[in-house]
Design an enzyme around this catalytic site. Structure first.
Site, PDB file in Angstrom:
ATOM      1  N   HIS A 158       0.840  -1.204   0.000  1.00 47.16           N
ATOM      2  CA  HIS A 158       0.000   0.000   0.000  1.00 47.16           C
ATOM      3  C   HIS A 158       0.873   1.251   0.000  1.00 47.16           C
ATOM      4  O   HIS A 158       2.061   1.191   0.313  1.00 47.16           O
ATOM      5  CB  HIS A 158      -0.914   0.034   1.237  1.00 47.16           C
ATOM      6  N   HIS A 159       0.238   2.376  -0.270  1.00 44.58           N
ATOM      7  CA  HIS A 159       0.855   3.706  -0.275  1.00 44.58           C
ATOM      8  C   HIS A 159       1.506   4.042   1.090  1.00 44.58           C
ATOM      9  O   HIS A 159       1.134   3.465   2.125  1.00 44.58           O
ATOM     10  CB  HIS A 159      -0.205   4.770  -0.596  1.00 44.58           C
ATOM     11  N   LYS A 162      -0.473   4.894   4.579  1.00 45.20           N
ATOM     12  CA  LYS A 162      -1.320   3.932   5.306  1.00 45.20           C
ATOM     13  C   LYS A 162      -0.783   3.708   6.724  1.00 45.20           C
ATOM     14  O   LYS A 162       0.407   3.502   6.918  1.00 45.20           O
ATOM     15  CB  LYS A 162      -1.406   2.603   4.536  1.00 45.20           C
TER      16      LYS A 162
HETATM   17  N1  NAD Z   1     -12.743  -1.053   3.053  1.00 43.61           N
HETATM   18  C1  NAD Z   1     -12.199  -0.590   1.928  1.00 43.61           C
HETATM   19  O1  NAD Z   1     -12.548  -0.967   0.793  1.00 43.61           O
HETATM   20  C2  NAD Z   1     -11.151   0.485   2.046  1.00 43.61           C
HETATM   21  C3  NAD Z   1     -10.571   1.055   0.916  1.00 43.61           C
HETATM   22  C4  NAD Z   1      -9.686   2.125   1.089  1.00 43.61           C
HETATM   23  C5  NAD Z   1      -9.386   2.586   2.363  1.00 43.61           C
HETATM   24  N2  NAD Z   1      -9.957   1.971   3.422  1.00 43.61           N
HETATM   25  C6  NAD Z   1      -9.744   2.452   4.790  1.00 43.61           C
HETATM   26  O2  NAD Z   1     -10.429   3.697   4.937  1.00 43.61           O
HETATM   27  C7  NAD Z   1      -9.786   4.479   5.942  1.00 43.61           C
HETATM   28  C8  NAD Z   1      -9.479   5.872   5.392  1.00 43.61           C
HETATM   29  O3  NAD Z   1      -8.532   5.747   4.351  1.00 43.61           O
HETATM   30  P1  NAD Z   1      -8.022   7.053   3.560  1.00 43.61           P
HETATM   31  O4  NAD Z   1      -6.894   6.598   2.691  1.00 43.61           O
HETATM   32  O5  NAD Z   1      -9.182   7.768   2.959  1.00 43.61           O
HETATM   33  O6  NAD Z   1      -7.432   7.901   4.785  1.00 43.61           O
HETATM   34  P2  NAD Z   1      -7.273   9.483   4.923  1.00 43.61           P
HETATM   35  O7  NAD Z   1      -6.334   9.697   6.048  1.00 43.61           O
HETATM   36  O8  NAD Z   1      -6.983  10.089   3.580  1.00 43.61           O
HETATM   37  O9  NAD Z   1      -8.740   9.963   5.353  1.00 43.61           O
HETATM   38  C9  NAD Z   1      -9.304   9.782   6.618  1.00 43.61           C
HETATM   39  C10 NAD Z   1     -10.237  10.952   6.843  1.00 43.61           C
HETATM   40  O10 NAD Z   1     -10.997  10.731   8.039  1.00 43.61           O
HETATM   41  C11 NAD Z   1     -11.074  11.963   8.701  1.00 43.61           C
HETATM   42  N3  NAD Z   1     -11.405  11.777  10.117  1.00 43.61           N
HETATM   43  C12 NAD Z   1     -10.653  11.223  11.090  1.00 43.61           C
HETATM   44  N4  NAD Z   1     -11.306  11.299  12.264  1.00 43.61           N
HETATM   45  C13 NAD Z   1     -12.491  11.906  12.021  1.00 43.61           C
HETATM   46  C14 NAD Z   1     -13.603  12.294  12.818  1.00 43.61           C
HETATM   47  N5  NAD Z   1     -13.617  12.072  14.131  1.00 43.61           N
HETATM   48  N6  NAD Z   1     -14.660  12.908  12.227  1.00 43.61           N
HETATM   49  C15 NAD Z   1     -14.672  13.109  10.894  1.00 43.61           C
HETATM   50  N7  NAD Z   1     -13.648  12.791  10.071  1.00 43.61           N
HETATM   51  C16 NAD Z   1     -12.574  12.205  10.645  1.00 43.61           C
HETATM   52  C17 NAD Z   1      -9.705  12.615   8.493  1.00 43.61           C
HETATM   53  O11 NAD Z   1      -9.723  14.006   8.775  1.00 43.61           O
HETATM   54  C18 NAD Z   1      -9.498  12.286   7.018  1.00 43.61           C
HETATM   55  O12 NAD Z   1     -10.100  13.259   6.186  1.00 43.61           O
HETATM   56  C19 NAD Z   1      -8.550   3.674   6.368  1.00 43.61           C
HETATM   57  O13 NAD Z   1      -8.873   2.921   7.511  1.00 43.61           O
HETATM   58  C20 NAD Z   1      -8.325   2.740   5.172  1.00 43.61           C
HETATM   59  O14 NAD Z   1      -7.629   1.590   5.486  1.00 43.61           O
HETATM   60  C21 NAD Z   1     -10.816   0.941   3.305  1.00 43.61           C
HETATM   61  O1  LIG Z   2      -5.593   2.725   1.181  1.00 45.43           O
HETATM   62  C1  LIG Z   2      -5.932   1.987   2.119  1.00 45.43           C
HETATM   63  O2  LIG Z   2      -5.715   2.277   3.318  1.00 45.43           O
HETATM   64  C2  LIG Z   2      -6.641   0.724   1.818  1.00 45.43           C
HETATM   65  N1  LIG Z   2      -7.147   0.082   2.834  1.00 45.43           N
HETATM   66  C3  LIG Z   2      -7.883  -1.132   2.766  1.00 45.43           C
HETATM   67  C4  LIG Z   2      -7.135  -2.219   3.510  1.00 45.43           C
HETATM   68  O3  LIG Z   2      -6.624  -1.962   4.613  1.00 45.43           O
HETATM   69  O4  LIG Z   2      -7.099  -3.356   3.022  1.00 45.43           O
HETATM   70  C5  LIG Z   2      -8.266  -1.518   1.358  1.00 45.43           C
HETATM   71  C6  LIG Z   2      -7.223  -1.189   0.347  1.00 45.43           C
HETATM   72  C7  LIG Z   2      -6.810   0.281   0.426  1.00 45.43           C
END
Ligand code: NAD
Ligand SMILES: O=C(O)C1=N[C@H](C(=O)O)CCC1
Length: 269
Positions: A158-159, A162
């Site tokens: 991942h980037h 993360k």
């Molecule tokens: N399930 C999936 O398919 C999937 C895919 C991508 C990312 N993710 C997960 O999603 C999450 C976010 O990833 P990202 O890359 O967008 O991260 P990011 O850091 O770019 O974004 C997170 C956002 O949440 C906000 N935030 C944090 N606490 C908050 C609060 N109390 N109230 C409102 N906003 C709040 C932050 O300010 C930020 O804008 C991570 O846990 C990542 O692993 C899951």
């Molecule tokens: O960018 C991330 O953070 C991602 N989180 C998910 C994970 O933890 O598997 C899904 C892929 C991207």
């Protein structure tokens, strides 16, 4: 238009938040009714379209989640574990479907969702893409077919932003492999080798996490035996796959009974 399910996106300024906003705005099946950011963030009080560098969308970023959730049929939440637990309580209060993409939640965090799921639908998955969810099904089947002569390793990349490891996806794949083997992942997971670790323990499921650059998400499930290897691979090149899956889950949840679901339920896999 007014009849379409209203969606709130939390973590509006995040990588996934912005992708989710675009996905909902472009959809003809849902409408954007609110966006939430954490208190003190400089987007709060601004029109979210303008904050994202485009045209106004007529939706103001708020740091008052309950007010936003009360106007919505679903909340799509990709933020951080502590925020997600608070949002689960508020979504349950508002009886809104809560789609959780946040990863890095501990077992204690996840247990806190139980009371919320008595009042509202929760759909939670470490990866919302069709491809990864299909990969979990394939992983379970391959693990079921092979014995412990095949070592199972899950390698993810991942980037560099993360914050959690192993990724939520890697853990989903690990759970699937363990299920196929008929064991508990907690009993066989090997997460983080360093130093004189000793030889690999037969039956363990190993995890390796790579972090670098702008990698969206890559996962290999390796089955390695003497003389042969099988690799099941998923490569994500665009975050829209996660956002499309999350919106699908929000719409799917509209007529479901309160409870906890995952993307296998949504996709019927
Ligand atoms: N399930 C999936 O398919 C999937 C895919 C991508 C990312 N993710 C997960 O999603 C999450 C976010 O990833 P990202 O890359 O967008 O991260 P990011 O850091 O770019 O974004 C997170 C956002 O949440 C906000 N935030 C944090 N606490 C908050 C609060 N109390 N109230 C409102 N906003 C709040 C932050 O300010 C930020 O804008 C991570 O846990 C990542 O692993 C899951
Ligand atoms: O960018 C991330 O953070 C991602 N989180 C998910 C994970 O933890 O598997 C899904 C892929 C991207």
């Amino acid at each position: 238009m007014e009849d379409l399910p209203g969606i709130v996106i939390t973590g509006a300024s995040g990588r996934m938040g912005q992708m989710l906003i675009k996905t909902v705005v472009d959809s003809d099946k849902a409408r954007l009714v609110g966006v939430v950011e954490r208190a003190g963030h400089d987007w709060v009080g601004r029109d979210v379209g303008e904050a994202m560098g485009g045209a106004a969308l007529g939706v103001t970023v708020t740091d008052q989640p309950l007010d936003a959730f009360a106007k919505a049929q679903a909340v799509i939440d990709f933020t951080a574990p502590a925020a997600t637990i608070e949002f689960a309580k508020l979504a349950a209060q508002a009886r809104a479907v809560h789609v959780i993409g946040t990863t890095g939640m501990t077992n204690e965090d996840i247990a806190k969702l139980d009371p919320c799921a008595r009042h509202a639908v929760i759909v939670r998955a470490g990866n919302m893409s069709l491809g990864v969810n299909l990969l979990t099904v394939l992983t379970r089947k391959v693990a079921e077919a092979l014995d412990e002569d095949f070592d199972i390793e899950i390698i993810e990349a991942h980037h560099h932003h993360k914050v959690d490891a192993p990724s939520g996806t890697a853990l989903m794949l690990g759970e699937a492999a363990a299920e196929g083997r008929g064991v508990k992942l907690a009993d066989v997971a090997d997460r983080g080798r360093d130093g004189i670790t000793g030889a690999r323990k037969r039956g363990d499921i190993g995890f390796t996490a790579i972090r670098g650059g702008d990698i969206v998400g890559e996962h290999d499930v390796l089955f390695a035996a003497a003389g042969e290897r099988i690799v099941l691979r998923h490569l994500a090149t665009d975050r829209s796959i996660f956002a499309r899956g999350a919106l699908k889950a929000a719409l799917w949840g509209q007529d479901k009974k309160p409870g906890q679901y995952d993307m296998l339920d949504v996709l019927g896999l």
